[in-house]
Design a protein around this motif. Sequence first.
Motif, PDB file in Angstrom:
ATOM      1  N   MET A  10      37.097 -41.259 -24.222  1.00 23.13           N
ATOM      2  CA  MET A  10      35.837 -41.645 -23.576  1.00 23.13           C
ATOM      3  C   MET A  10      34.643 -41.104 -24.346  1.00 23.13           C
ATOM      4  N   VAL A  11      34.381 -41.641 -25.510  1.00 27.49           N
ATOM      5  CA  VAL A  11      33.369 -41.021 -26.352  1.00 27.49           C
ATOM      6  C   VAL A  11      31.943 -41.462 -26.038  1.00 27.49           C
ATOM      7  N   THR A  12      31.782 -42.589 -25.332  1.00 31.47           N
ATOM      8  CA  THR A  12      30.420 -42.935 -24.911  1.00 31.47           C
ATOM      9  C   THR A  12      30.265 -42.529 -23.460  1.00 31.47           C
ATOM     10  N   ARG A  13      29.526 -41.452 -23.251  1.00 27.61           N
ATOM     11  CA  ARG A  13      29.367 -40.922 -21.894  1.00 27.61           C
ATOM     12  C   ARG A  13      27.934 -41.024 -21.409  1.00 27.61           C
ATOM     13  N   ARG A  14      27.047 -41.305 -22.345  1.00 28.85           N
ATOM     14  CA  ARG A  14      25.640 -41.459 -21.958  1.00 28.85           C
ATOM     15  C   ARG A  14      25.138 -42.782 -22.526  1.00 28.85           C
ATOM     16  N   PRO A  15      24.154 -43.388 -21.870  1.00 31.78           N
ATOM     17  CA  PRO A  15      23.570 -44.592 -22.458  1.00 31.78           C
ATOM     18  C   PRO A  15      22.932 -44.237 -23.809  1.00 31.78           C
ATOM     19  N   ILE A  16      23.091 -45.117 -24.779  1.00 28.92           N
ATOM     20  CA  ILE A  16      22.394 -44.908 -26.053  1.00 28.92           C
ATOM     21  C   ILE A  16      21.309 -45.973 -26.150  1.00 28.92           C
ATOM     22  N   GLU A  17      20.063 -45.550 -26.071  1.00 28.39           N
ATOM     23  CA  GLU A  17      18.965 -46.514 -26.193  1.00 28.39           C
ATOM     24  C   GLU A  17      18.615 -46.623 -27.667  1.00 28.39           C
ATOM     25  N   LEU A  18      19.016 -47.732 -28.225  1.00 22.32           N
ATOM     26  CA  LEU A  18      18.948 -47.904 -29.667  1.00 22.32           C
ATOM     27  C   LEU A  18      17.782 -48.819 -30.015  1.00 22.32           C
ATOM     28  N   THR A  19      16.869 -48.315 -30.829  1.00 21.06           N
ATOM     29  CA  THR A  19      15.770 -49.164 -31.281  1.00 21.06           C
ATOM     30  C   THR A  19      15.979 -49.469 -32.754  1.00 21.06           C
ATOM     31  N   LEU A  20      15.983 -50.731 -33.085  1.00 16.57           N
ATOM     32  CA  LEU A  20      16.113 -51.103 -34.504  1.00 16.57           C
ATOM     33  C   LEU A  20      14.739 -51.516 -35.008  1.00 16.57           C
ATOM     34  N   VAL A  21      14.346 -50.926 -36.121  1.00 22.26           N
ATOM     35  CA  VAL A  21      13.035 -51.272 -36.675  1.00 22.26           C
ATOM     36  C   VAL A  21      13.227 -51.846 -38.068  1.00 22.26           C
ATOM     37  N   ASN A  22      12.803 -53.067 -38.217  1.00 17.67           N
ATOM     38  CA  ASN A  22      12.912 -53.713 -39.519  1.00 17.67           C
ATOM     39  C   ASN A  22      11.809 -53.203 -40.438  1.00 17.67           C
ATOM     40  N   THR A  23      12.223 -52.710 -41.608  1.00 20.03           N
ATOM     41  CA  THR A  23      11.230 -52.186 -42.557  1.00 20.03           C
ATOM     42  C   THR A  23      11.345 -52.979 -43.851  1.00 20.03           C
ATOM     43  N   PRO A  24      10.717 -54.137 -43.899  1.00 17.43           N
ATOM     44  CA  PRO A  24      10.930 -55.038 -45.042  1.00 17.43           C
ATOM     45  C   PRO A  24      10.468 -54.453 -46.377  1.00 17.43           C
ATOM     46  N   ASP A  25       9.514 -53.524 -46.326  1.00 19.61           N
ATOM     47  CA  ASP A  25       8.948 -53.045 -47.599  1.00 19.61           C
ATOM     48  C   ASP A  25       9.634 -51.793 -48.124  1.00 19.61           C
ATOM     49  N   SER A  26      10.689 -51.370 -47.469  1.00 21.76           N
ATOM     50  CA  SER A  26      11.295 -50.125 -47.947  1.00 21.76           C
ATOM     51  C   SER A  26      12.806 -50.281 -47.971  1.00 21.76           C
ATOM     52  N   LYS A  27      13.414 -49.702 -48.964  1.00 21.52           N
ATOM     53  CA  LYS A  27      14.866 -49.831 -49.068  1.00 21.52           C
ATOM     54  C   LYS A  27      15.581 -48.803 -48.200  1.00 21.52           C
ATOM     55  N   ALA A  28      14.838 -47.759 -47.851  1.00 15.59           N
ATOM     56  CA  ALA A  28      15.479 -46.629 -47.165  1.00 15.59           C
ATOM     57  C   ALA A  28      16.027 -47.043 -45.802  1.00 15.59           C
TER      58      ALA A  28
ATOM     59  N   ILE B 157      20.424 -41.230 -24.487  1.00 19.29           N
ATOM     60  CA  ILE B 157      20.161 -40.697 -25.828  1.00 19.29           C
ATOM     61  C   ILE B 157      19.273 -41.729 -26.524  1.00 19.29           C
ATOM     62  N   HIS B 158      18.174 -41.269 -27.112  1.00 14.08           N
ATOM     63  CA  HIS B 158      17.324 -42.215 -27.832  1.00 14.08           C
ATOM     64  C   HIS B 158      17.600 -42.128 -29.330  1.00 14.08           C
ATOM     65  N   LEU B 159      17.828 -43.273 -29.912  1.00 16.59           N
ATOM     66  CA  LEU B 159      18.079 -43.311 -31.357  1.00 16.59           C
ATOM     67  C   LEU B 159      17.308 -44.493 -31.936  1.00 16.59           C
ATOM     68  N   THR B 160      16.595 -44.230 -33.010  1.00 19.47           N
ATOM     69  CA  THR B 160      15.887 -45.321 -33.677  1.00 19.47           C
ATOM     70  C   THR B 160      16.443 -45.459 -35.090  1.00 19.47           C
ATOM     71  N   ILE B 161      16.738 -46.668 -35.479  1.00 22.47           N
ATOM     72  CA  ILE B 161      17.244 -46.874 -36.843  1.00 22.47           C
ATOM     73  C   ILE B 161      16.251 -47.755 -37.613  1.00 22.47           C
ATOM     74  N   TYR B 162      15.852 -47.268 -38.776  1.00 24.11           N
ATOM     75  CA  TYR B 162      14.910 -47.986 -39.628  1.00 24.11           C
ATOM     76  C   TYR B 162      15.687 -48.549 -40.808  1.00 24.11           C
ATOM     77  N   SER B 163      15.503 -49.805 -41.079  1.00 28.62           N
ATOM     78  CA  SER B 163      16.218 -50.387 -42.213  1.00 28.62           C
ATOM     79  C   SER B 163      15.635 -51.760 -42.521  1.00 28.62           C
ATOM     80  N   PRO B 164      15.677 -52.149 -43.797  1.00 29.53           N
ATOM     81  CA  PRO B 164      15.233 -53.510 -44.127  1.00 29.53           C
ATOM     82  C   PRO B 164      16.272 -54.542 -43.683  1.00 29.53           C
TER      83      PRO B 164
END
Length: 697
Positions: free
Chosen positions: A58-76, A117-124
């Motif tokens: 049972m590894v997901t025990r809390r809601p994970i609020e995931l925000t994805l942010v598109n970063t078109p100008d950066s490779k990171a 849990i709040h998690l934001t992921i930045y990626s192109p």
Amino acid sequence: MMVFTKKMIEIRNILQKVGQSSTLTLPSIVVIGSQSSGKSSVLEAIVGHEFLPKGSNMVTRRPIELTLVNTPDSKAEYGEFPDLGLRKISDFTSIQRTLTELNLAVPDSECVSDDPIHLTIYSPNVPDLSLIDLPGYIQVVGHNQPLELKQKISELCDRYIQPPNVILAISAADVDLANSTALRASRRVDPRGERTIGVVTKMDLVDATRGASILQDKQYPLRLGYVGVVSRAPQSIGGLFKKGSSSGDGSALMNLISKNEDSFFSSHPLEFGPTADVSVGTATLRKKLMTVLEQTMSASLQGTTDAIRQELEEATYEFKVQYNDRPLSAESYLAESLDAFKHSFKQYAEEFGRPQMLQLLKRELDQRVLDLLAQRYWNKPVTDLAPGVPEPDALADLPKADPDSLYWHRQLDASTAQLTKLGIGRLATNVVATNIQAGVEKLIAQSNFVNHPFARQAIVEAASSILNDRFYSTSDQVENCIKPYKFEIELEPREWDAGRDHAAVVLKDELAACQQALKRLESSVGGRRKLNEVMNFVDKARRGDIVVEGESRSGAGGFSAALLQRGREAVFLRDRGDIINMRLLAAKSKQCRTMNNKYYCPEIFLDAVATKLASTAVLFLNVELLSEFYYNFPRELDQRLGRHLTDEEIERFAKEDPKIRRHLEVIRRKELLELVLEKMESLRQLDGREKSRRGSN
Ligand code: GDP
């Protein structure tokens, strides 16, 4: 229109900071599915990285609020946990580890928690999306798990799948849709299937014809339809890829999955091809999610704007009524508090100077003089007679004593030496330093800082560090400057007169203290009569009028041991009172009017010496300790509570006081809501323009 969702997500994140009201939420996509339905694989395929907790326990025990942010100008590509204040994490294995830890921190006995849990992921490579991953539905409760777990998970999911959220219901193709827990849950809250997207995973595990028929949604129609996916990377390469995924390029996993998917779906053109009228593939799903989220956000724009406006009105009203529209920030609060404190310190400094120090020190020395007098004059028998010194007269005979009596000369000389060699340097410095420290504590108690443990400690430490720094050199200086008095003391008639007046005051105070103590004893034994009885007994026993047969622990003469002890104390106090009375008379007598008779009046002489010592000490204490302290303390405060604090420390400081915290929170809420409202307005304009453009096309 990409901009729209991005902006809405930004707003959503700001709203999350506002907290409180549940009406202030912008729609998100909530992902539900039973365990092993392939939920994690779908999310990871969308993100292009393996980052979700894995394992059987049972590894997901809390809601994970995931925000994805598109970063078109950066490779990171990196993730952030805004609540943890960690740095950007570009290693996705590390994100996975953190998520696992955060989840497993929920104890087994509770199993699920609704604290997200709040998690934001930045990626192109990611679209702008906000997704919420929830614990998977379970069919059977395992042993070790609480029985109500099934219920708890279901309730948690129900809370999230409310409107305006979009439901992403994950079901595996190899399980009959009729048995899909996700679809069943969705139907409960969205019976007409208006805001649910069906995702059918593991399409590769069923026959293509059957797979296609599932997607055609005849059985359980959804307005937003079904998308079929194969979201697992091929095993052989997948294994290899997993190891490298942390540092690897997100698009690589994506490409891999989509190649795998493509080759699967294109190998069944009849069932899944362009003419088949079904949606398949992770890329299709991603696009669908973007469109649906954008539409949902756009639809909720008006309602949310109204809710925010109302919330803002309430915050504005509270600010006005409770806080009188008084602006406040953590920094301004600290600065004001510090200024006020320094101001009150300045006042303190004006009120505590040389005269006050002198008084303080003199009072301390008065006590020492009293001790000396008690030891050398008021107590019989005298034990430290030098050889050749004749037996002393009784103290009562002192006024009639021979003016050249060696005994009384020595008594006074020895007393004076004892006083001057007392270690005045240390004593005086200590008395003043302790007083300053107490003064500072009192100022703290009257200041804003009283509710701030951190600042309180900083101030106390600022004071003690300066005082400690100066302590030894000041003590030495003071000791040096009183050195001459250790050899000889000359008094002016004026000093003698002052000593005579003051000694009388001190003796009177001491007499009053004796009488008070006697009163206290009296009431502690139950009245004067009782005390007199014991005192009588003690007196008689002392005079030898009665013989006390070996006083035992239980007492003697019908009195308990404790009572006898009180009786002795009372007798002592009475005798001390008698002596002081006698000495008061002596000090006022004609004989003590001039200092020629100093041997007859040790009380007066020692008082005058003490004054001399105190006033000399004060001269140096003033320069070495007090002025230094007054100069350095405000600077030290600036050091410790000013420039060096980080913004977070200042914030933490201000919020230590609940009243200030509430005040700051109202202001912050108001500011955030104003900001959000402004952004919403401009978005509404954008949305309106977009709609009319589409309409005119
Ligand atoms: P979750 O428990 O719902 O998050 O499910 P997972 O994403 O962990 O997937 C459960 C199992 O199904 C794992 O072994 C996955 O590798 C496997 N799986 C997931 N998606 C697919 C798929 O599209 N095809 C196949 N064959 N297996 C899949």
